[in-house]
Design an enzyme around this catalytic site. Structure first.
Site, PDB file in Angstrom:
ATOM      1  N   SER A 134       0.846  -1.192   0.000  1.00  0.00           N
ATOM      2  CA  SER A 134       0.000   0.000   0.000  1.00  0.00           C
ATOM      3  C   SER A 134       0.882   1.241   0.000  1.00  0.00           C
ATOM      4  O   SER A 134       1.775   1.376   0.841  1.00  0.00           O
ATOM      5  CB  SER A 134      -0.908   0.001   1.233  1.00  0.00           C
ATOM      6  OG  SER A 134      -1.673   1.177   1.299  1.00  0.00           O
ATOM      7  N   LYS A 160      -1.326  -0.930  -4.231  1.00  0.00           N
ATOM      8  CA  LYS A 160      -2.495  -0.126  -3.886  1.00  0.00           C
ATOM      9  C   LYS A 160      -2.083   1.333  -3.762  1.00  0.00           C
ATOM     10  O   LYS A 160      -1.093   1.651  -3.095  1.00  0.00           O
ATOM     11  CB  LYS A 160      -3.125  -0.604  -2.577  1.00  0.00           C
ATOM     12  CG  LYS A 160      -4.285   0.264  -2.111  1.00  0.00           C
ATOM     13  CD  LYS A 160      -5.080  -0.384  -1.003  1.00  0.00           C
ATOM     14  CE  LYS A 160      -4.423  -0.289   0.341  1.00  0.00           C
ATOM     15  NZ  LYS A 160      -5.338  -0.726   1.441  1.00  0.00           N
ATOM     16  N   LYS A 162      -3.305   5.125  -2.556  1.00  0.00           N
ATOM     17  CA  LYS A 162      -4.261   5.962  -1.845  1.00  0.00           C
ATOM     18  C   LYS A 162      -4.667   7.128  -2.741  1.00  0.00           C
ATOM     19  O   LYS A 162      -3.825   7.725  -3.425  1.00  0.00           O
ATOM     20  CB  LYS A 162      -3.653   6.495  -0.548  1.00  0.00           C
ATOM     21  CG  LYS A 162      -3.330   5.435   0.487  1.00  0.00           C
ATOM     22  CD  LYS A 162      -4.583   4.836   1.109  1.00  0.00           C
ATOM     23  CE  LYS A 162      -4.234   3.890   2.253  1.00  0.00           C
ATOM     24  NZ  LYS A 162      -5.444   3.333   2.901  1.00  0.00           N
ATOM     25  N   ASP A 187      -7.544   3.154  -3.246  1.00  0.00           N
ATOM     26  CA  ASP A 187      -8.248   3.167  -1.966  1.00  0.00           C
ATOM     27  C   ASP A 187      -8.524   4.616  -1.577  1.00  0.00           C
ATOM     28  O   ASP A 187      -7.601   5.407  -1.404  1.00  0.00           O
ATOM     29  CB  ASP A 187      -7.399   2.469  -0.909  1.00  0.00           C
ATOM     30  CG  ASP A 187      -8.068   2.435   0.456  1.00  0.00           C
ATOM     31  OD1 ASP A 187      -9.277   2.731   0.549  1.00  0.00           O
ATOM     32  OD2 ASP A 187      -7.382   2.098   1.450  1.00  0.00           O
ATOM     33  N   LYS A 261      -9.789  -6.914   7.735  1.00  0.00           N
ATOM     34  CA  LYS A 261      -8.743  -6.446   8.644  1.00  0.00           C
ATOM     35  C   LYS A 261      -9.003  -7.004  10.033  1.00  0.00           C
ATOM     36  O   LYS A 261     -10.098  -6.820  10.592  1.00  0.00           O
ATOM     37  CB  LYS A 261      -8.696  -4.916   8.688  1.00  0.00           C
ATOM     38  CG  LYS A 261      -8.095  -4.277   7.454  1.00  0.00           C
ATOM     39  CD  LYS A 261      -8.038  -2.770   7.578  1.00  0.00           C
ATOM     40  CE  LYS A 261      -7.381  -2.153   6.333  1.00  0.00           C
ATOM     41  NZ  LYS A 261      -7.473  -0.672   6.343  1.00  0.00           N
ATOM     42  N   GLY A 289      -4.130  -4.154   6.042  1.00  0.00           N
ATOM     43  CA  GLY A 289      -3.263  -3.861   7.170  1.00  0.00           C
ATOM     44  C   GLY A 289      -3.473  -2.467   7.735  1.00  0.00           C
ATOM     45  O   GLY A 289      -4.054  -1.594   7.088  1.00  0.00           O
TER      46      GLY A 289
END
Length: 367
Positions: A134, A160, A162, A187, A261, A289
């Protein structure tokens, strides 16, 4: 149980992490150790954010709830399986992150006592799990491209990104153009609303694995309406705190993928239930996570070995976030995989001297 010790531990991040709501340069997490009458110890981690941005919980609120309510409750419960303890903790409403720390500690203690690895006790079937990574919001697109290039070179199987209003289509399109074959998803952490649908219609054209949590957690109707308009699967994260939330979301058609999660759902016990329901409904899942230290990360690795986790999980190596982790050996990602340990319990040993050196607050609750 003889006693429970809570330690608030601070570790600096090797690289600042920016989401749609805030930036993080270091993290405070609460390590939970449960000591048995025979001296055996189980470890868990309360990996809550410091501020109330991802959820209503914070490190400070978790500390108070863990110290004043959960620790006395856990010490007063007789249990022969972690699920019994999880049911007892259910009388405390919400506070999922706080409850997760105790649930993981119970599972690690129980599995070690049986001479089993945590993964085996949970029902895991894999000897290694595929790892994704991420990446946060960077100051520039060029800086983001450098981060992606570094992680791709390390072998991570999914990246991933953000996103946030104003940092959405342009950076994602740039990454996709530079890395056309890399599995990619975005995300939003709920930062958008349905009137922003044009953003997601554009993202829908970029060949993404999924769009994670575009809208606010409770706005399942907006998620369902968006999913009807785009072919890219919507993945739910913050919307699913309990298994009942997942059942509601599936009924509404609010998403096609689930991020499970351990922290968000209150521990391994409810995470397994979510996995089982999703698998029965044909919904692929992966383990998300919260920048866990090694103890929480070990629990994520074990959970990710269950058969329904068919997509790369956020189980990146310790060195992605921390120069030194709280375990005696770091969790390592090699060629895009993390090995699932076979040793009893968590599989990675807590580095108690280092933990003590990084502890900024501590309390012991006797039984």
């Amino acid at each position: 149980m003889t006693r429970i010790t809570l330690r608030r531990v601070r570790l600096p991040l090797v690289h600042e992490f920016q989401t749609s709501s805030h930036a993080k340069r270091f993290l405070d997490h609460i390590l939970v150790s449960i000591e048995n009458d025979d001296g055996a110890m189980g470890w868990g981690e309360i990996a809550s954010p410091s501020g109330p941005f991802y959820s209503a919980e914070t490190v400070s609120s978790c500390w108070a709830v863990a110290r004043d309510f959960l620790a006395p409750l856990v010490l007063g419960v007789s249990w022969d399986h972690p699920s019994v303890l999880a049911r007892a903790m259910g009388k405390i409403r919400g506070n999922y992150f706080a409850r997760a720390g105790f649930d993981v500690a119970a599972w690690s203690l129980w599995s070690a006592g049986r001479g089993e690895s945590l993964a085996f006790s949970l029902g895991g079937t894999r000897s290694r799990v595929p790892a994704g990574v991420s990446l946060g919001i960077e100051p520039t697109v060029d800086a983001l491209l450098e981060q992606v290039a570094a992680r791709v070179a390390e072998g991570y199987q999914r990246v991933k990104l953000k996103i946030a209003p104003g940092w959405d289509v342009v950076p994602v399109r740039s990454v996709r153009a530079a890395f056309p074959g890399v599995p990619l998803h975005v995300d939003a952490n709920g930062a958008f609303s349905f009137p922003d649908i044009s953003v997601f219609l554009e993202l829908d054209e970029l060949g993404l694995l999924m769009i994670e949590q575009p809208f606010a957690p409770r706005d399942l109707l907006a998620h369902a309406a968006l999913q009807e308009r785009i072919s890219t699967p919507i993945c739910l994260d913050e919307s699913v705190e309990e298994v009942a939330d997942l059942a509601t979301a599936l009924k509404l058609g609010a998403g096609r993928i689930l991020n499970i999660k351990v922290s968000r759902m209150g521990g391994l016990t409810p995470a397994i239930r979510a996995h089982d329901l999703a698998r029965a409904e044909g919904v692929p899942v992966w383990c998300g996570g919260m920048h866990e230290f090694g103890i929480g990360r070990a629990a994520n690795v074990a959970l990710s070995s269950l058969p329904g986790f068919t997509m790369p999980s956020d189980v990146s190596g310790s060195d992605k976030y921390y120069a030194r982790d709280v375990t005696t050996s770091p969790i390592v990602c090699s060629d895009g995989f993390v090995e699932v340990p076979t040793a009893p319990g968590l599989g990675w040993e807590p580095d108690l001297p280092f933990i003590e050196s990084q502890t900024i607050d501590r309390v012991t609750v006797p039984g």
